[in-house]
Scaffold this active site. Structure first.
Site, PDB file in Angstrom:
ATOM      1  N   ASP A 160      16.817 -10.689  -2.094  1.00 30.87           N
ATOM      2  CA  ASP A 160      16.058 -11.755  -1.445  1.00 30.87           C
ATOM      3  C   ASP A 160      17.030 -12.645  -0.676  1.00 30.87           C
ATOM      4  O   ASP A 160      17.417 -13.718  -1.129  1.00 30.87           O
ATOM      5  CB  ASP A 160      15.312 -12.563  -2.511  1.00 30.87           C
ATOM      6  N   GLU A 217       9.071 -11.428   8.508  1.00 36.22           N
ATOM      7  CA  GLU A 217       7.920 -12.319   8.405  1.00 36.22           C
ATOM      8  C   GLU A 217       7.314 -12.711   9.746  1.00 36.22           C
ATOM      9  O   GLU A 217       8.018 -13.006  10.712  1.00 36.22           O
ATOM     10  CB  GLU A 217       8.332 -13.594   7.646  1.00 36.22           C
ATOM     11  N   LYS A 268       5.618  -9.165   6.829  1.00 37.54           N
ATOM     12  CA  LYS A 268       5.389 -10.163   5.788  1.00 37.54           C
ATOM     13  C   LYS A 268       4.438 -11.236   6.316  1.00 37.54           C
ATOM     14  O   LYS A 268       4.698 -11.855   7.359  1.00 37.54           O
ATOM     15  CB  LYS A 268       6.740 -10.764   5.393  1.00 37.54           C
ATOM     16  N   THR A 304       2.916 -12.497   1.165  1.00 35.06           N
ATOM     17  CA  THR A 304       3.799 -13.458   0.512  1.00 35.06           C
ATOM     18  C   THR A 304       3.057 -14.772   0.230  1.00 35.06           C
ATOM     19  O   THR A 304       1.880 -14.905   0.522  1.00 35.06           O
ATOM     20  CB  THR A 304       5.041 -13.696   1.386  1.00 35.06           C
ATOM     21  N   PHE A 353       4.855 -15.470  -6.345  1.00 31.42           N
ATOM     22  CA  PHE A 353       6.011 -16.365  -6.470  1.00 31.42           C
ATOM     23  C   PHE A 353       6.103 -16.950  -7.876  1.00 31.42           C
ATOM     24  O   PHE A 353       5.286 -17.791  -8.253  1.00 31.42           O
ATOM     25  CB  PHE A 353       5.894 -17.497  -5.438  1.00 31.42           C
TER      26      PHE A 353
END
Length: 328
Positions: free
Chosen positions: A18, A100, A136, A160, A182
């Site tokens: 990440d 993203e 994403k 996400t 998350f």
């Protein structure tokens, strides 16, 4: 012979880095890597990646021509920078990189679809197959609908900013490739809301949330993969050993690598199959109702989108300054 936790984790879970830090990816050799606007902004400010930033800015200037304003060039460069980092990352890893969509499009289905197609086109123009890229997208209802369209075009998506079971079910029912619930941000919310300083790993609200999503998916045979994300400590990670994937920051990858001991599997499809779970059919009305009832998911989704928007604005300002320096 004692083994480190990272080595054992890799035997039951796909480990993902990440980070936008290419050197960290080279060090830990994950199968996949994920980035987000905050990570790209941080990486773009590191001296070792100035060449990537400069090349992206020069390419944007060449595309738009000398008459374009600095802000126009910076805006195009910003659009391309995540792909520039993604291309570098794909030279190192064997698997996929997540790139993203602009968070400012999170509630616009058609614009998200267009941006997803555009990002894939940039990768394919550089000879990278779409099978190696995950687009994403924030887990709003609009984002999930956009991802459903992209998936039908063989553009795989990673949803996400996912905080609630309603978001997870909507993703699974729409055939999304991957979700990123998350963990740490859920913990942050509960600590603030309850005034507690800490939770035991097994009771961590983020761990509990991801475990319930994993068990739901496996119980009902959904193909969507679960990738726990946003960790605050190693305990959260070890409690999710066995999850399909876990995306982990370099500092925690290092801690796992340096820690020896037994790592038991905590998440298992066989165990999930025996769980007593009620199936929920998801439509927009149900989604909206469940989202409103879930204060944590409501707060953290809005906060996460806003945070990514601010990171994008910071990155655009950074690129404009760098362009001015290059052209001075």
């Amino acid at each position: 012979m004692a083994r480190n936790l990272l080595e054992q984790l890799r035997e039951m879970t796909v480990v993902v880095a990440d980070t936008g830090d290419i050197q960290a990816i080279e060090k830990f050799k994950p199968r996949d890597a994920t980035t987000n606007p905050s990570l790209i902004t941080a990486a773009a400010q590191m001296p070792q990646y100035q060449g990537i930033v400069d090349d992206t800015l020069k390419g944007a200037r060449a595309t738009l021509g000398a008459g374009a304003s600095a802000s126009e060039v910076a805006s195009l460069a910003f659009d391309r920078l995540a792909v520039s980092f993604g291309l570098k990352i794909l030279e190192i890893i064997p698997g996929r990189v997540s790139t993203e969509v602009d968070a400012r499009l999170s509630y616009d289905t058609e614009a998200t679809i267009a941006k997803g197609r555009e990002l894939i086109a940039q990768y394919e123009a550089q000879g990278v197959s779409r099978e190696r890229v995950l687009i994403k997208i924030a887990s709003t209802w609009e984002g999930i609908q956009a991802a459903a369209v992209l998936e039908k075009e063989n553009i795989a998506c990673n949803l996400t900013l996912l905080f609630g079971i309603h978001q997870a079910i909507a993703c699974a029912e729409n055939g999304i490739t991957l979700i990123s619930p998350f963990v740490g941000r859920i913990l942050d919310w509960y600590k603030k809301d309850t005034g507690r300083d800490s939770y035991e790993p097994a009771e961590d609200p983020g761990v509990v949330s991801v475990t319930s999503i994993y068990n739901y998916y496996k119980k009902f045979g959904y193909k969507t993969e679960v990738m726990g994300a946003s960790f605050r400590n190693v305990g959260e990670i070890t409690e999710l050993a066995g999850c399909d994937l876990l995306t982990i920051a370099p500092s925690l990858l290092a801690e796992l690598h340096e820690t020896e001991g037994e790592l038991p599997r905590k998440l298992d499809p066989k165990h999930a199959a025996s769980e007593s779970i009620e199936k929920i059919t998801m439509d927009k009305a149900t989604f909206d109702s469940m989202h409103q009832e879930n204060r944590m998911a409501n707060d953290k989704l809005a906060e996460g989108i806003l945070g990514f928007e601010k990171a994008l604005e910071s990155l655009e300002a950074l690129l404009a300054e760098r362009l001015a320096a290059l052209e001075a």
